[in-house]
Structures are given as structure tokens and as C-alpha cells.
Write a protein that holds these residues in place. Structure first.
Motif, short mmCIF file in Angstrom:
data_model
loop_
_atom_site.label_atom_id
_atom_site.label_comp_id
_atom_site.label_asym_id
_atom_site.label_seq_id
_atom_site.Cartn_x
_atom_site.Cartn_y
_atom_site.Cartn_z
N ASP A 101 0.75 -1.18 -0.32
CA ASP A 101 -0.35 -0.70 0.12
C ASP A 101 0.52 0.77 -0.17
OD1 ASP A 101 -2.95 -1.42 1.75
OD2 ASP A 101 -2.69 -0.90 -0.19
N LEU A 116 -0.24 3.49 -2.73
CA LEU A 116 -1.16 4.47 -2.39
C LEU A 116 -0.53 5.99 -2.12
CD1 LEU A 116 -4.17 2.39 -0.37
CD2 LEU A 116 -4.61 3.45 -2.74
N ARG A 126 -8.23 -1.08 -3.65
CA ARG A 126 -7.13 0.53 -3.47
C ARG A 126 -8.20 1.87 -4.89
NH1 ARG A 126 -6.63 -3.74 -0.58
NH2 ARG A 126 -4.47 -3.31 0.99
N PHE A 179 -10.64 3.48 -3.23
CA PHE A 179 -9.64 4.32 -1.98
C PHE A 179 -9.34 5.63 -2.94
CE2 PHE A 179 -8.62 5.87 1.99
CZ PHE A 179 -7.15 6.02 1.81
N VAL A 180 -8.63 5.18 -4.04
CA VAL A 180 -8.01 7.13 -4.29
C VAL A 180 -8.67 7.98 -5.08
CG1 VAL A 180 -6.16 7.36 -6.27
CG2 VAL A 180 -5.84 5.93 -4.78
N LYS A 214 -13.76 9.55 -3.73
CA LYS A 214 -14.49 11.38 -3.17
C LYS A 214 -14.83 12.31 -4.73
CE LYS A 214 -14.24 14.57 0.15
NZ LYS A 214 -13.37 15.96 0.01
N LEU A 215 -13.47 11.56 -5.29
CA LEU A 215 -14.14 12.56 -6.50
C LEU A 215 -15.66 12.05 -7.39
CD1 LEU A 215 -11.86 14.72 -7.55
CD2 LEU A 215 -11.16 13.09 -9.54
N TYR A 269 -20.37 5.73 4.07
CA TYR A 269 -20.20 5.56 3.78
C TYR A 269 -18.33 4.65 4.26
CZ TYR A 269 -15.43 5.90 0.44
OH TYR A 269 -14.24 5.64 -0.46
N ILE A 270 -18.22 3.36 3.90
CA ILE A 270 -17.50 2.99 4.74
C ILE A 270 -17.44 1.64 3.98
CG2 ILE A 270 -17.81 3.38 7.33
CD1 ILE A 270 -19.25 1.14 7.55
N PHE A 271 -16.03 1.14 3.42
CA PHE A 271 -15.58 0.16 3.49
C PHE A 271 -14.40 -1.07 3.80
CE2 PHE A 271 -12.26 0.53 -0.58
CZ PHE A 271 -12.61 2.38 0.33
N GLU A 272 -13.95 -1.53 3.47
CA GLU A 272 -13.59 -2.61 4.07
C GLU A 272 -11.97 -2.68 3.28
OE1 GLU A 272 -13.75 -6.64 4.85
OE2 GLU A 272 -11.98 -7.18 5.61
N LEU A 273 -10.53 -2.64 3.52
CA LEU A 273 -9.58 -2.62 2.27
C LEU A 273 -8.58 -4.05 3.15
CD1 LEU A 273 -7.08 0.52 2.72
CD2 LEU A 273 -7.95 -1.15 0.71
N ALA A 311 -6.12 9.01 1.43
CA ALA A 311 -6.26 9.43 -0.12
C ALA A 311 -5.10 10.41 -0.45
CB ALA A 311 -7.27 8.87 -0.12
N PRO A 312 -5.55 10.38 -1.68
CA PRO A 312 -4.11 11.24 -2.43
C PRO A 312 -5.09 12.34 -2.25
CG PRO A 312 -4.26 9.02 -3.86
CD PRO A 312 -5.28 8.84 -2.50
N ASP A 346 -9.14 12.09 1.28
CA ASP A 346 -9.97 11.44 2.15
C ASP A 346 -10.96 10.67 1.22
OD1 ASP A 346 -14.31 13.09 2.51
OD2 ASP A 346 -12.90 11.33 3.44
N PRO A 347 -10.56 9.43 1.32
CA PRO A 347 -11.21 9.30 3.30
C PRO A 347 -9.82 8.77 3.25
CG PRO A 347 -11.31 7.28 1.43
CD PRO A 347 -11.31 8.13 1.06
N GLU A 355 -8.60 -3.32 8.27
CA GLU A 355 -8.50 -2.55 7.93
C GLU A 355 -9.83 -1.78 7.74
OE1 GLU A 355 -4.37 -1.73 5.85
OE2 GLU A 355 -4.98 -0.05 5.87
N LEU A 356 -9.92 -0.52 7.35
CA LEU A 356 -11.69 0.32 7.23
C LEU A 356 -11.25 1.63 6.75
CD1 LEU A 356 -14.18 -0.84 7.66
CD2 LEU A 356 -14.92 0.52 9.28
N CYS A 357 -11.85 1.82 5.76
CA CYS A 357 -12.25 3.26 5.29
C CYS A 357 -13.11 4.50 5.67
CB CYS A 357 -12.14 2.76 3.29
SG CYS A 357 -10.23 2.50 3.25
N GLU A 389 -16.53 11.44 8.75
CA GLU A 389 -17.00 10.58 9.97
C GLU A 389 -15.55 10.86 10.61
OE1 GLU A 389 -19.91 7.58 7.20
OE2 GLU A 389 -17.88 7.21 7.68
#
Lengths: 608, 74
Positions: free
Chosen positions: A210, A214, A310, A313-314, A317-318, A420-424, B45-46, B49-50, B59-61, B66
């Protein structure tokens, strides 16, 4: 007898399901939704198994979880097989405690036992069994270990005579009570303290990976590199390479069939139906398969190894700002090669409305089949700034995607989007055998459903082109049913082009079959063939297409780029939507968008 | 101090989830982010957020928003 597989997402449930049910599994959709329903049979036990969508608890937060909870509440089954990823044991056990409260037969599976060593942990299974009060099996689904004892345990538990009455509704209130939730974790902390030990330092492979994938500066370039690789291999290498061989093969097949049937004195129209209708049509479906195969392999691998999370994750947001998902980007990038690939790739998006939006919008990205159209018109009408104009179409497509997505977001707000939550998950090296199994299922699925419909569509088109209104066979395209229809509806395009041209209409209509056919249609109509003469003769003032000027040329390209896609893509969309309402709305919206953009171009261009 | 203020790779203990949205709060509790749980921020994150948080072995995002409602102590 029926068992249900229940567990968190990413616990390896599906791998286990594939292992147990093998080729007997059926994939459909749960009624009315785009969520896959997987059911199969364990031959050794003569047992039906349903793989329920992953859930973290019995209080549902998404469509998938509602399906699982609803099923557990309301349907009949004889055994709950609860799969837990032993490396996330505490969280996995939370669902287990809720399942045990349902008072049904439960068997617990500790999956991914092979990973415990890397985490530096050891689990006292007997202690766990005693504390939880259920049978526990240790397996590694990817390695295929422990399956025999799993089958034995299932056989032992399936006939247990636990009360099979429907579940008391009051239990649900219990599940939502925060104090109860905390006390469940107190219980879990207790039994884990007793039975789980740290015996050595854990390995940190995932965090190292990561830190690369990331990394603030490397994340996006690496992503683009991976996308480019996937695109290049699937569409440039497999797509083009195989399609050349394929085109030759089809040609030979046609010639051979025509010769053989001609020799057998079969009537001409039957030969044409088989060669120009069926073989061409079916060939067009099969020609997608090499590309799809690569796409499926890539997305399956990237998802299984953990990289897809991932990507979310990146970019989330956008993209969530406009109602899409980070993973939609993958679908769009693939869409530049082929919309079908892009649409298929949206399977990886969990959120239903984001997935729906992505499916709807992928066709707006110009696919490679649309390139010849762009090139032809741009090189003739904009000889001096061709590259700029061509690029403008791609920029326009991005604008259309963003605007459309915002509209969809406003129109189809859903509550689920709030959370908005998710596992990595940890990175893992996926087993290639399992990837190919997954891919095989998806390909067969595509061929069965899409193949049959395209088959029918090809025959219909063949009929429309080959017959006149009097059902006379072998007429000039000018007198075909398709031309008749073209004349009837050419008024639709009059406001854009200021001419009533059936030739233009028919060419655009043929674009609904395949975008490459727009140009071949124009060639056939004008008698100009790119093999023998200068293709630009199409725009000769004397020809039916002589009315085009730079403005209307741009409008025509825009019309075909941003409208309903080819039939293969339409069928892929239909399959992925699985709901006729959204599907029809999408077709209307796409047609409307193509028309509007073309009209605006024509109108604004006329003012200049 | 709030979880959103926690520096990367430092440990803290959850004190309480002051999230107004009941659904979000309950779901985070169900995922194991309960008072008394040890937690660490692992990545951002770049675009800021998140953020990724590590607790109970996974690991949780979660969104920064929040995280700004989760009370912690070192």
C-alpha cells in the motif's frame, strides 16, 4: 435439503461455494434487482446451497444485505454455513453471534487458515468450539484444504432437529440495540482472549504494498499504467489480433456455406439468410469474446488480489460527488476500447445506483468502433485542425458523462448512498485456477444470454435490408424496408440537418447494429467503396450526402457518438440492469442526448 | 481529540462515537469500532479523504467527516 452460505464480504465464501458446487451452479439475479443470485448443488450430499450476498450483520445497510437478511428471516433452509475469514476473526464472530440467536442449525467455518501464520496468530479450535457451542471447521478454500471434514460436519449437522419455526420478529430490535452490540463485542473479546494467541511477529506485506500503490505521487500514475496495460492487452492485442483471424475465418465460412448450399440447389434467399444474416450476426458476438475474456481475467484478478478496493480508495471522493464510484473509472477507460467491455466491468461496483449510473454512461465514451466515423468526417471537413476537433469529441463525452451523472444523481437519490465505509482487504496472490473458473462462468453466461438475442437481431436486420415492402427479395437498398422506415422517420433529424434524408437516417439506424456499419452503409448507398476509390467521394455534391458542411458534419458525428450504442452494448446493458424500467429509460435518454447534442451543435454552429 | 486529527501510524483508544446518523453509528459499532478499542490511522487518500484505520486486525476506510465525530484518547 438446503443450506445457505452466510458471511462477511471477502471471507472467501464465494471461493468455497465454487469449490463445493462446481459446474452445477446457476447464476441468475435476485428478482427485480441487479444482484447475482448463486445457487448450486453439493453432489456428495445431495444438498442445495445458496450463496447469500456478504453481510457484516443482520441489520442490513445495502441492497445486497437486505437480500441476505430477508432470506434468513423469511425463507426455508435447513442449515446456516457461516464462513469467517479467520484473519478478521473478531469482526466475523459478530455476525456469528447474531446467527446463533436465530436458533437455527449453524456450522461455523474458519477459512483462510493458511494465513494465520503470516499474521503471527494461533487459534485454539477446541476452546472456540466449547465457548461458542457450535461445530467449527478449519479450511483454506483457495488451497482446497479441510473440505472433506467440512462435508462430514455439514452432513452431521444438517439433520439436527433444531426448531424450524419462523423467526420471532422481536429479534430484529435486539440486533439494533447499541448496548447489545457492545456486549456482543465484550463476549467476543472474552473468548478471543482465551483462545487466540500472538505467537510471532506478523508480516507486513500489505502495508508495504500500500505504501507503493497508495503513495501520494505514485498512486494515480500506477493506476493509469495498469489500466493502459489492461486496455492494450485486451483490445489491441487480443481484440485486434483475434479479430483479424476471425474476419478471415468468417469469410471462409461464408464462402464455403454459400458454395455448398448453392451446389445443393438451396434457394438464394436462404443462402443469404444464413450467410449474411446468421453467420455475420453470430460472428459479431463471438468476435467480442477474446476481448471480454481478457477483461474478465484482469478484473477478476485485480479484485481477488485486493487492488480494486484501493482504486475506490483513491478515486471515490472525486467521483461520488457526481454520483459515480472510483471503480466507474475502470469501466470508462475500458469503454474507450469497447462499450461492452466497459459495461461488463461495472459488475465490480457494489452500490446499486452508482453501478446503474456507470452502466448508463459508459456508452457515451467513444469506443474504438466509432473512431473510423470520427476520422472520416474530421479529415474531410476539418483538414487543418483534425487532431483538435477529434479530441474535442472526447472532451465533449466527458462533459456529457459528468452532466448526465449529476442529473441521474438528482433524479434517483437513494438512502444507501449516505453511509460511506468499506474494507481494505489484505493483498493476496489469487489462485489462477480459481480466476479462470470465475471467468469461464462469466463468459458462458454472456454467450448464452447475449448470443441468443444478437442472433435474433441479426436476422431481423437482414430481413429489413433484403426485402422490399412487397416482400420481394434481392432489391436495391433504396427499395428495402429499412429505406422505407428511413423515409418515414427522417423528419426526426430534419431540425438538425435541414434535409429530409433517408440515406442519413438509414446510416444512423445501421449504427444501432454496429457503429462500424455507419460508414459501410454510406458506402453501399452511394456506391463508393473504400477498396476501389477515394472514400471522400461520399461527400461529392452530387451524392446523397453532398449536403454536409463542417457544422452538420460535426453534428452527425456527435449524433452517432452520443446516442444509443450498438446492439451488443444494448444487450449487455439490458443484462446488467435486469429491470425493464431503467433499461427503457436509458435507451430514451441516450437517444435524446445524441439528438440534443447534435441539435445544439447544428444550431450554435449555424449562428457562427 | 477526534479520530480525524490523529496522525498516521499513531495508536489511540476509542472513547465514543458521537455520530448523529444512527445508521452510520450502529454500523461502525457492528464493525467493531466500539469504545475501548485500540485504533490507528494507516493511510490517507491522495485527495485527503477517505482515511484508512486499523483496528481488531483489519483495515477500514471511513470518510474524514465520519472520523471527525469519533472521540479518542491516546
Amino acid at each position: 435439503m438446503r443450506a445457505v452460505l452466510v458471511g462477511n464480504q471477502n471471507c472467501g465464501k464465494t471461493t468455497l461455494f465454487n469449490l463445493l458446487t462446481g459446474s452445477s451452479q446457476k447464476i441468475g439475479n435476485w428478482p427485480g434487482v441487479t444482484v447475482s443470485k448463486k445457487s448450486g448443488v453439493i453432489d456428495e450430499l445431495d444438498l442445495e446451497v445458496i450463496d447469500l450476498p456478504g453481510t457484516y450483520s443482520l441489520v442490513p445497510y445495502s441492497l445486497e444485505e437486505r437480500i441476505t437478511c430477508g432470506f434468513l428471516m423469511n425463507e426455508d433452509y435447513d442449515l446456516i454455513v457461516n464462513v469467517i475469514d479467520v484473519t478478521t476473526l473478531e469482526r466475523g464472530l459478530f455476525l456469528t453471534t447474531e446467527l446463533l440467536d436465530l436458533n437455527k442449525n449453524v456450522v461455523v467455518i474458519f477459512n483462510m487458515m493458511d494465513k494465520l501464520k503470516d499474521k503471527g496468530l494461533s487459534v485454539d479450535i477446541d476452546g472456540m468450539r466449547k465457548n461458542l457451542g457450535v461445530d467449527i471447521c478449519m479450511i483454506s478454500a483457495t488451497g482446497g484444504n479441510g473440505i472433506l471434514s467440512l462435508l462430514k460436519t455439514i452432513r452431521k449437522n444438517i439433520n439436527k432437529d433444531i426448531n424450524k419455526t419462523r423467526i420471532n420478529q422481536k429479534i430484529w430490535k435486539d440486533f439494533e440495540d447499541e448496548r447489545k452490540i457492545k456486549s456482543r463485542y465484550d463476549y467476543i473479546d472474552d473468548i478471543c482472549r482465551k483462545n487466540v494467541k500472538h505467537i510471532r511477529k506478523p508480516k507486513f506485506i500489505s502495508s508495504f504494498l500500500d505504501s507503493v500503490f497508495l503513495n501520494k505521487f505514485l498512486a494515480i500514475p500506477i493506476f493509469l499504467l495498469i489500466m493502459f496495460g489492461m486496455y492494450y492487452i485486451s483490445i489491441e492485442v487480443f481484440g485486434k489480433y483475434f479479430s483479424d483471424y476471425f474476419a478471415v475465418g468468417i469469410k471462409f465460412l461464408k464462402m464455403w456455406t454459400a458454395d455448398t448450399l448453392g451446389y445443393a440447389r438451396v434457394s438464394e434467399w436462404i443462402i443469404s439468410l444464413i450467410c449474411n444474416g446468421i453467420i455475420t450476426g453470430v460472428g459479431s458476438v463471438l468476435s467480442f469474446l477474446p476481448q471480454l475474456f481478457v477483461i474478465f481475467v484482469f478484473t477478476s484478478f485485480l479484485e481477488a488480489c485486493g487492488y480494486m478496493a484501493r482504486v475506490s480508495f483513491v478515486f471515490d471522493k472525486l467521483l461520488k460527488k457526481i454520483g459515480l464510484n472510483g471503480k466507474s473509472l475502470i469501466a470508462f477507460i475500458l469503454g474507450t476500447g469497447c462499450s461492452v467491455s466497459g459495461i461488463m466491468a461495472t459488475k465490480i461496483i457494489e452500490n446499486e445506483s452508482e453501478r446503474t449510473n456507470s452502466i448508463m454512461l459508459t456508452p457515451f465514451i467513444p469506443c474504438s468502433a466509432k473512431l473510423p466515423l470520427i476520422t472520416l468526417f474530421v479529415s474531410f471537413f476539418f483538414p487543418n485542425n483534425g487532431a483538435l476537433i477529434a479530441t474535442s469529441f472526447y472532451v465533449l463525452s466527458i462533459v456529457i458523462v459528468i452532466v448526465s451523472s449529476l442529473i441521474m444523481k438528482k433524479l434517483f437519490r437513494k438512502d444507501d448512498d449516505e453511509l460511506y465505509i468499506f474494507e481494505l482487504p489484505d493483498y493476496q496472490m489469487p489462485k489462477l485456477k480459481l480466476i479462470f473458473k470465475d471467468v469461464k462462468i462469466k463468459i458462458i453466461d454472456f454467450v448464452k444470454k447475449a448470443g441468443t438475442t444478437i442472433f435474433v437481431a441479426s436476422i431481423v436486420v437482414w430481413i429489413l435490408i433484403s426485402f422490399s415492402l412487397n416482400f420481394e427479395y434481392g432489391v436495391d437498398v433504396n427499395q428495402s424496408i429499412l429505406a422505407f422506415l428511413g423515409r418515414k422517420i427522417s423528419w426526426i433529424f430534419y431540425p438538425i440537418f435541414k434535409v429530409n434524408s433517408w440515406e442519413l437516417t438509414v446510416s444512423a439506424l445501421q449504427g444501432f447494429i454496429a457503429k462500424e456499419q455507419i460508414i459501410s452503409s454510406m458506402e453501399i448507398i452511394t456506391g463508393v467503396s473504400s477498396e476501389f476509390s477515394n472514400i471522400y467521394e461520399i461527400f461529392n455534391t452530387a451524392s446523397p450526402f453532398g449536403f454536409f458542411n463542417p457544422v452538420t458534419a460535426y453534428a452527425f458525428v456527435a449524433l452517432n457518438l452520443f446516442t444509443v450504442p450498438c446492439v451488443a452494448a444494448v444487450i449487455s446493458m439490458a443484462r446488467e440492469f435486469n429491470r425493464i424500467g431503467i433499461f427503457c429509460f436509458t435507451l430514451l435518454y441516450q437517444f435524446f442526448t445524441g439528438w440534443c447534442v447534435a441539435f445544439c451543435v447544428s444550431f450554435l454552429g449555424g449562428l457562427l | 481529540m477526534m479520530l480525524s486529527d490523529l496522525k498516521i501510524n499513531t495508536y489511540a483508544i476509542i472513547l465514543s462515537l458521537n455520530i448523529v446518523n444512527k445508521k452510520a453509528r450502529t454500523r461502525l459499532l457492528e464493525m467493531g469500532l466500539t469504545p475501548g478499542t485500540k485504533v490507528k490511522v494507516t493511510k490517507v487518500a491522495p485527495f485527503g479523504d477517505p482515511i484508512g484505520i486499523l483496528f481488531r486486525g483489519y483495515e477500514l476506510c471511513i470518510s474524514k467527516k465520519e472520523a471527525s465525530y469519533i472521540l479518542i484518547e491516546m
